[in-house]
Scaffold this motif. Structure first.
Motif, PDB file in Angstrom:
ATOM      1  N   SER A 152     -45.824 -47.787-104.214  1.00 49.28           N
ATOM      2  CA  SER A 152     -45.664 -47.233-105.556  1.00 49.28           C
ATOM      3  C   SER A 152     -44.833 -48.218-106.369  1.00 49.28           C
ATOM      4  CB  SER A 152     -44.961 -45.870-105.503  1.00 49.28           C
ATOM      5  OG  SER A 152     -44.856 -45.304-106.787  1.00 49.28           O
ATOM      6  N   ALA A 153     -45.068 -48.257-107.675  1.00 49.98           N
ATOM      7  CA  ALA A 153     -44.374 -49.227-108.533  1.00 49.98           C
ATOM      8  C   ALA A 153     -43.866 -48.563-109.803  1.00 49.98           C
ATOM      9  CB  ALA A 153     -45.305 -50.388-108.890  1.00 49.98           C
ATOM     10  N   ARG A 154     -42.742 -49.070-110.297  1.00 47.25           N
ATOM     11  CA  ARG A 154     -42.184 -48.683-111.592  1.00 47.25           C
ATOM     12  C   ARG A 154     -42.294 -49.880-112.537  1.00 47.25           C
ATOM     13  NH1 ARG A 154     -36.438 -45.610-110.092  1.00 47.25           N
ATOM     14  NH2 ARG A 154     -37.372 -43.742-109.147  1.00 47.25           N
ATOM     15  N   PHE A 155     -42.447 -49.603-113.826  1.00 50.03           N
ATOM     16  CA  PHE A 155     -42.658 -50.659-114.806  1.00 50.03           C
ATOM     17  C   PHE A 155     -41.598 -50.587-115.902  1.00 50.03           C
ATOM     18  CE2 PHE A 155     -46.568 -49.991-112.620  1.00 50.03           C
ATOM     19  CZ  PHE A 155     -47.183 -51.234-112.563  1.00 50.03           C
ATOM     20  N   SER A 156     -41.158 -51.767-116.365  1.00 51.01           N
ATOM     21  CA  SER A 156     -40.123 -51.840-117.404  1.00 51.01           C
ATOM     22  C   SER A 156     -40.664 -51.535-118.785  1.00 51.01           C
ATOM     23  CB  SER A 156     -39.501 -53.250-117.415  1.00 51.01           C
ATOM     24  OG  SER A 156     -40.452 -54.196-117.920  1.00 51.01           O
ATOM     25  N   GLY A 157     -41.987 -51.693-118.968  1.00 47.04           N
ATOM     26  CA  GLY A 157     -42.582 -51.552-120.296  1.00 47.04           C
ATOM     27  C   GLY A 157     -42.826 -52.887-120.968  1.00 47.04           C
ATOM     28  N   ARG A 158     -42.379 -53.985-120.332  1.00 45.55           N
ATOM     29  CA  ARG A 158     -42.590 -55.326-120.884  1.00 45.55           C
ATOM     30  C   ARG A 158     -43.688 -56.035-120.122  1.00 45.55           C
ATOM     31  NH1 ARG A 158     -36.362 -55.792-120.504  1.00 45.55           N
ATOM     32  NH2 ARG A 158     -36.814 -56.713-118.469  1.00 45.55           N
ATOM     33  N   ARG A 159     -44.410 -56.886-120.838  1.00 50.77           N
ATOM     34  CA  ARG A 159     -45.415 -57.721-120.169  1.00 50.77           C
ATOM     35  C   ARG A 159     -44.725 -58.727-119.252  1.00 50.77           C
ATOM     36  NH1 ARG A 159     -50.624 -57.540-121.357  1.00 50.77           N
ATOM     37  NH2 ARG A 159     -51.318 -56.380-123.194  1.00 50.77           N
ATOM     38  N   GLY A 160     -45.380 -59.042-118.159  1.00 48.17           N
ATOM     39  CA  GLY A 160     -44.832 -60.035-117.248  1.00 48.17           C
ATOM     40  C   GLY A 160     -45.265 -61.427-117.641  1.00 48.17           C
ATOM     41  N   PRO A 161     -44.579 -62.441-117.134  1.00 49.02           N
ATOM     42  CA  PRO A 161     -45.015 -63.819-117.378  1.00 49.02           C
ATOM     43  C   PRO A 161     -46.324 -64.086-116.641  1.00 49.02           C
ATOM     44  CG  PRO A 161     -43.277 -63.773-115.731  1.00 49.02           C
ATOM     45  CD  PRO A 161     -43.404 -62.366-116.239  1.00 49.02           C
ATOM     46  N   PRO A 162     -47.071 -65.109-117.021  1.00 41.84           N
ATOM     47  CA  PRO A 162     -48.296 -65.432-116.302  1.00 41.84           C
ATOM     48  C   PRO A 162     -48.014 -65.589-114.810  1.00 41.84           C
ATOM     49  CG  PRO A 162     -48.141 -66.738-118.307  1.00 41.84           C
ATOM     50  CD  PRO A 162     -46.824 -66.029-118.164  1.00 41.84           C
ATOM     51  N   TYR A 163     -48.827 -64.944-113.999  1.00 43.56           N
ATOM     52  CA  TYR A 163     -48.585 -64.972-112.562  1.00 43.56           C
ATOM     53  C   TYR A 163     -48.786 -66.387-112.026  1.00 43.56           C
ATOM     54  CZ  TYR A 163     -48.817 -63.945-107.597  1.00 43.56           C
ATOM     55  OH  TYR A 163     -48.579 -63.942-106.253  1.00 43.56           O
ATOM     56  N   ALA A 164     -47.773 -66.889-111.317  1.00 43.98           N
ATOM     57  CA  ALA A 164     -47.839 -68.256-110.799  1.00 43.98           C
ATOM     58  C   ALA A 164     -47.487 -68.312-109.322  1.00 43.98           C
ATOM     59  CB  ALA A 164     -46.897 -69.159-111.582  1.00 43.98           C
ATOM     60  N   GLY A 165     -47.441 -67.150-108.667  1.00 45.84           N
ATOM     61  CA  GLY A 165     -47.093 -67.126-107.254  1.00 45.84           C
ATOM     62  C   GLY A 165     -48.283 -67.387-106.370  1.00 45.84           C
ATOM     63  N   GLY A 166     -48.100 -67.165-105.093  1.00 43.68           N
ATOM     64  CA  GLY A 166     -49.192 -67.354-104.153  1.00 43.68           C
ATOM     65  C   GLY A 166     -50.128 -66.162-104.154  1.00 43.68           C
ATOM     66  N   SER A 167     -51.190 -66.277-103.400  1.00 41.30           N
ATOM     67  CA  SER A 167     -52.165 -65.204-103.309  1.00 41.30           C
ATOM     68  C   SER A 167     -52.414 -64.874-101.852  1.00 41.30           C
ATOM     69  CB  SER A 167     -53.471 -65.618-103.995  1.00 41.30           C
ATOM     70  OG  SER A 167     -54.392 -64.553-103.992  1.00 41.30           O
ATOM     71  N   ALA A 168     -52.729 -63.622-101.592  1.00 40.24           N
ATOM     72  CA  ALA A 168     -53.066 -63.222-100.233  1.00 40.24           C
ATOM     73  C   ALA A 168     -54.359 -63.893 -99.808  1.00 40.24           C
ATOM     74  CB  ALA A 168     -53.197 -61.696-100.172  1.00 40.24           C
ATOM     75  N   PRO A 169     -54.606 -63.989 -98.497  1.00 39.26           N
ATOM     76  CA  PRO A 169     -55.846 -64.634 -98.039  1.00 39.26           C
ATOM     77  C   PRO A 169     -57.089 -63.952 -98.595  1.00 39.26           C
ATOM     78  CG  PRO A 169     -54.336 -64.243 -96.203  1.00 39.26           C
ATOM     79  CD  PRO A 169     -53.769 -63.527 -97.389  1.00 39.26           C
ATOM     80  N   ASN A 170     -58.067 -64.756 -98.991  1.00 42.11           N
ATOM     81  CA  ASN A 170     -59.352 -64.248 -99.449  1.00 42.11           C
ATOM     82  C   ASN A 170     -59.214 -63.290-100.631  1.00 42.11           C
ATOM     83  OD1 ASN A 170     -62.222 -64.148 -99.244  1.00 42.11           O
ATOM     84  ND2 ASN A 170     -62.089 -62.201 -98.150  1.00 42.11           N
ATOM     85  N   VAL A 171     -58.347 -63.649-101.580  1.00 41.04           N
ATOM     86  CA  VAL A 171     -58.162 -62.858-102.796  1.00 41.04           C
ATOM     87  C   VAL A 171     -58.223 -63.800-103.992  1.00 41.04           C
ATOM     88  CG1 VAL A 171     -56.574 -61.408-104.119  1.00 41.04           C
ATOM     89  CG2 VAL A 171     -56.775 -61.091-101.650  1.00 41.04           C
ATOM     90  N   HIS A 172     -59.053 -63.487-104.973  1.00 35.67           N
ATOM     91  CA  HIS A 172     -59.149 -64.306-106.176  1.00 35.67           C
ATOM     92  C   HIS A 172     -57.871 -64.164-106.989  1.00 35.67           C
ATOM     93  CE1 HIS A 172     -60.626 -65.929-109.990  1.00 35.67           C
ATOM     94  NE2 HIS A 172     -61.644 -66.429-109.311  1.00 35.67           N
ATOM     95  N   ILE A 173     -57.427 -65.240-107.603  1.00 31.53           N
ATOM     96  CA  ILE A 173     -56.184 -65.217-108.361  1.00 31.53           C
ATOM     97  C   ILE A 173     -56.247 -64.219-109.512  1.00 31.53           C
ATOM     98  CG2 ILE A 173     -56.855 -67.076-109.945  1.00 31.53           C
ATOM     99  CD1 ILE A 173     -53.353 -66.466-108.394  1.00 31.53           C
ATOM    100  N   HIS A 174     -57.452 -63.920-110.026  1.00 34.47           N
ATOM    101  CA  HIS A 174     -57.586 -62.926-111.091  1.00 34.47           C
ATOM    102  C   HIS A 174     -57.071 -61.567-110.646  1.00 34.47           C
ATOM    103  CE1 HIS A 174     -59.170 -60.400-114.247  1.00 34.47           C
ATOM    104  NE2 HIS A 174     -59.937 -59.764-113.381  1.00 34.47           N
ATOM    105  N   VAL A 175     -57.238 -61.257-109.360  1.00 27.05           N
ATOM    106  CA  VAL A 175     -56.733 -59.990-108.842  1.00 27.05           C
ATOM    107  C   VAL A 175     -55.221 -59.917-109.027  1.00 27.05           C
ATOM    108  CG1 VAL A 175     -56.468 -58.578-106.771  1.00 27.05           C
ATOM    109  CG2 VAL A 175     -58.629 -59.775-107.203  1.00 27.05           C
ATOM    110  N   MET A 176     -54.537 -61.018-108.773  1.00 32.73           N
ATOM    111  CA  MET A 176     -53.083 -61.053-108.915  1.00 32.73           C
ATOM    112  C   MET A 176     -52.675 -60.994-110.383  1.00 32.73           C
ATOM    113  SD  MET A 176     -52.828 -61.184-105.722  1.00 32.73           S
ATOM    114  CE  MET A 176     -51.060 -61.262-105.438  1.00 32.73           C
ATOM    115  N   HIS A 177     -53.445 -61.638-111.264  1.00 29.72           N
ATOM    116  CA  HIS A 177     -53.134 -61.578-112.693  1.00 29.72           C
ATOM    117  C   HIS A 177     -53.145 -60.130-113.183  1.00 29.72           C
ATOM    118  CE1 HIS A 177     -54.639 -65.993-113.210  1.00 29.72           C
ATOM    119  NE2 HIS A 177     -53.373 -65.942-112.838  1.00 29.72           N
ATOM    120  N   GLU A 178     -54.139 -59.365-112.753  1.00 33.18           N
ATOM    121  CA  GLU A 178     -54.222 -57.961-113.169  1.00 33.18           C
ATOM    122  C   GLU A 178     -53.110 -57.138-112.526  1.00 33.18           C
ATOM    123  OE1 GLU A 178     -55.050 -54.385-114.739  1.00 33.18           O
ATOM    124  OE2 GLU A 178     -56.013 -56.260-115.364  1.00 33.18           O
TER     125      GLU A 178
END
Length: 326
Positions: free
Chosen positions: A188-214
């Motif tokens: 479960s997650a809580r949100f501050s109400g602010r947009r996050g910076p562009p995602y620049a971290g790693g990605s799980a195996p076999n996952v498109h980076i777009h999934v992490m952006h969303e």
């Protein structure tokens, strides 16, 4: 809750690796079912439309549209069967038993077709695992351990109760407590109400980076429960902030058995420390609250806006009317 035999049953022992065949099988089965939900439901922010939900008997997709009709798929970890039911009254089951992922995959598609549900057209390859063996190529028979599944389900239920209690104190945007079949975790997650910076971290195996952006389009503080993997071979609770504010690794949290994991960039608390605590629910709640507190404070969240309720008597019953006197 005292650490009695009853408490041990409510928070049962779970050891990573004790039934790896069963873990692999159930993980892949939930991926097949979860991918069906993902393929047929409209995208909800952060992929919330893809997750499964805990039930008293297992896990469910909830309602899935199919043309002008609907269906639902349920894992029943009490009677150990998969149930597919449609809005037209159709219903069929698949026994959960020792079998291959490939056989289970074919069974699900065959029953959907028999019930009048068109092929959902999923990508038949698992995500967030390595190696990612396509479902039809995963032909090795896997042992299904009913007792391990029972204990896993019991842990999900108890965790859900605590996460629901923790979620109730937050007034801002928060996710449901949901089971993500990719990582095989309840979160479960809580949100501050602010947009996050562009995602620049790693990605799980076999996952498109777009999934992490969303997933990380907005600032969040998340917590979850997972069973571990070969690199972290123990069931754990975790908590992290995205993006992580400066100073987070040095923050003081509760309970004493919790710690910061530098390789993973998150706080972790062993499931065993919760299970064996005099009050497991209170121990887990202290971890959730303390890690949220330090993450929100260091991240500059508007906690007054997100947490303070307006007090009112909205739900108080009116006092009985006084009898009229002459």
């Amino acid at each position: 809750m005292a650490s009695t035999d009853r408490a041990v049953d409510l928070w049962p022992p779970l050891t990573y690796g004790e039934s790896k065949d069963t873990l692999h099988a159930v993980h892949m089965w939930t991926q097949i079912v979860g991918k069906i939900r993902l393929a047929l439901t409209p995208l909800v922010n952060h992929w919330w439309n893809s997750s499964l939900m805990v039930t008293p008997r297992g896990l469910t997709t909830l309602l899935i549209p199919s043309g002008s009709d609907a269906f639902q798929i349920d894992f029943d970890f009490v009677d150990h069967e998969l149930t597919i039911a449609t809005s037209r009254g159709g219903r069929s089951t698949i026994p959960l038993t020792s079998t291959s992922v490939a056989h289970f995959y074919r069974q699900v598609l065959e029953i959907l077709a028999e019930l009048g549900v068109p092929d959902p057209g999923i990508v038949p390859v698992p995500v967030e695992v390595a190696p990612a063996v396509p479902f039809l190529d995963d032909v090795e028979p896997r042992r299904y351990d009913r007792e391990w599944v029972r204990r896993f389900h019991a842990a999900l239920i108890r965790t859900q109760f605590v996460f629901d209690r923790f979620r109730a104190d937050f007034l801002g945007k928060a996710s449901p407590v949901q089971f993500f079949w990719g990582g095989f975790d309840l979160a479960s997650a809580r949100f501050s109400g602010r947009r996050g910076p562009p995602y620049a971290g790693g990605s799980a195996p076999n996952v498109h980076i777009h999934v992490m952006h969303e997933a990380y389009s907005h600032e969040l503080i998340a917590a979850g429960f997972w069973l571990g993997n070969d690199e972290s071979p123990q069931p754990e609770f975790y908590s992290y902030a995205m993006p992580a504010p400066a100073g987070l690794p040095d923050a003081t949290i509760r309970p004493e058995s919790a710690r910061w994991s530098t390789p993973r960039g998150e706080f972790i608390l062993p499931y065993e420390a919760v299970r064996t605590a005099p009050d497991p629910a209170a121990t887990l709640l202290s971890f959730l609250q303390s890690t949220y507190d330090v993450s929100a404070d260091l991240g500059g969240w508007d906690r007054q806006l997100l947490e303070e309720r307006v007090r009112c008597d909205c739900f108080r019953l009116p006092a009985p009317a006084r009898a009229r006197t002459r």
